[in-house]
Design a protein around this motif. Structure first.
Motif, mmCIF file in Angstrom:
data_model
loop_
_atom_site.group_PDB
_atom_site.id
_atom_site.type_symbol
_atom_site.label_atom_id
_atom_site.label_comp_id
_atom_site.label_asym_id
_atom_site.label_seq_id
_atom_site.Cartn_x
_atom_site.Cartn_y
_atom_site.Cartn_z
ATOM 1 N N THR A 81 41.143 29.909 -16.089
ATOM 2 C CA THR A 81 40.323 30.435 -16.959
ATOM 3 C C THR A 81 39.493 31.647 -16.357
ATOM 4 O OG1 THR A 81 39.811 28.133 -18.024
ATOM 5 C CG2 THR A 81 37.996 29.701 -18.287
ATOM 6 N N PHE A 82 39.021 31.498 -15.056
ATOM 7 C CA PHE A 82 38.375 32.614 -14.511
ATOM 8 C C PHE A 82 39.231 33.900 -14.513
ATOM 9 C CE2 PHE A 82 36.920 28.829 -12.268
ATOM 10 C CZ PHE A 82 35.432 28.753 -12.629
ATOM 11 N N GLY A 87 40.000 39.020 -17.768
ATOM 12 C CA GLY A 87 40.642 40.089 -18.194
ATOM 13 C C GLY A 87 39.959 40.507 -19.699
ATOM 14 N N LEU A 88 39.300 39.515 -20.398
ATOM 15 C CA LEU A 88 38.601 39.668 -21.432
ATOM 16 C C LEU A 88 37.306 40.654 -21.237
ATOM 17 C CD1 LEU A 88 38.214 36.191 -23.149
ATOM 18 C CD2 LEU A 88 39.336 38.350 -24.524
ATOM 19 N N THR A 95 34.272 45.861 -17.722
ATOM 20 C CA THR A 95 33.701 45.284 -16.502
ATOM 21 C C THR A 95 35.075 45.421 -15.600
ATOM 22 O OG1 THR A 95 32.294 43.708 -17.508
ATOM 23 C CG2 THR A 95 33.018 43.341 -15.056
ATOM 24 N N PRO A 96 34.837 45.971 -14.311
ATOM 25 C CA PRO A 96 35.969 46.400 -13.695
ATOM 26 C C PRO A 96 36.600 45.196 -12.778
ATOM 27 C CG PRO A 96 33.930 47.472 -12.633
ATOM 28 C CD PRO A 96 33.698 46.758 -14.005
ATOM 29 N N ILE A 97 37.726 45.063 -12.477
ATOM 30 C CA ILE A 97 38.321 44.180 -11.678
ATOM 31 C C ILE A 97 38.664 44.859 -10.452
ATOM 32 C CG2 ILE A 97 40.357 42.616 -11.384
ATOM 33 C CD1 ILE A 97 40.399 42.143 -14.365
ATOM 34 N N GLY A 104 40.721 37.453 -4.874
ATOM 35 C CA GLY A 104 40.389 35.798 -5.222
ATOM 36 C C GLY A 104 41.390 35.461 -6.330
ATOM 37 N N MET A 105 41.725 36.238 -7.279
ATOM 38 C CA MET A 105 42.658 35.808 -8.153
ATOM 39 C C MET A 105 44.013 35.130 -7.638
ATOM 40 S SD MET A 105 42.151 38.328 -11.252
ATOM 41 C CE MET A 105 40.606 38.766 -11.901
ATOM 42 N N THR A 106 44.490 35.978 -6.626
ATOM 43 C CA THR A 106 45.701 35.900 -5.989
ATOM 44 C C THR A 106 45.701 34.412 -5.205
ATOM 45 O OG1 THR A 106 46.171 38.037 -5.790
ATOM 46 C CG2 THR A 106 47.675 36.414 -4.129
ATOM 47 N N LEU A 107 44.563 34.308 -4.516
ATOM 48 C CA LEU A 107 44.190 32.901 -3.794
ATOM 49 C C LEU A 107 44.324 31.696 -4.885
ATOM 50 C CD1 LEU A 107 41.750 34.198 -1.336
ATOM 51 C CD2 LEU A 107 43.985 33.489 -0.613
#
Length: 119
Positions: A81-82, A87-88, A95-97, A104-107
């Protein structure tokens, strides 16, 4: 004994994850658009859409668990969900990623993979 997790259960939880991210988006945009009165909050279509999304999350969770799956496998998948929310937020608000977010997403995805591995 390890409980087998049905692939359809994983897909249902991914659907719940998307609904959760969309629900958060609708809550944010609905809160920004709502007036200060209680009735404005209760009748705000975006806030009501957010509530509907979270009801869908609950229904998908129940359906996924009934189909078969370990809580230790399915619940970590919901953590995506995060990723969907990021992405949304990028698409809707710009909002930059940042690299630290990508790390963090990879982890997170690595952890989901490890939680799903059978011994």
């Amino acid at each position: 004994m390890q409980e087998a997790t049905h692939p359809l259960s994983i897909l249902m939880i991914l659907g719940a994850s998307l609904c959760g991210a969309l629900g958060s988006f609708l809550y944010k945009t609905g809160a920004n658009a709502a007036g200060g009165r209680t009735v404005d909050l209760l009748l705000n279509p975006r806030l009501l859409g957010g509530v509907a999304c979270y009801i869908a999350v609950m229904v998908l969770f129940v359906a996924a668990f009934r189909k078969g799956g370990a809580l230790t496998v399915l619940y970590p998948v919901y953590a995506t969900t995060f990723i969907f929310a990021a992405g949304l937020s990028l698409l809707a608000f710009g909002t930059p990623i940042r690299p630290v977010n990508l790390a963090g997403m990879t982890l997170l995805v690595s952890g989901i993979y490890l939680m799903g591995k059978t011994s």
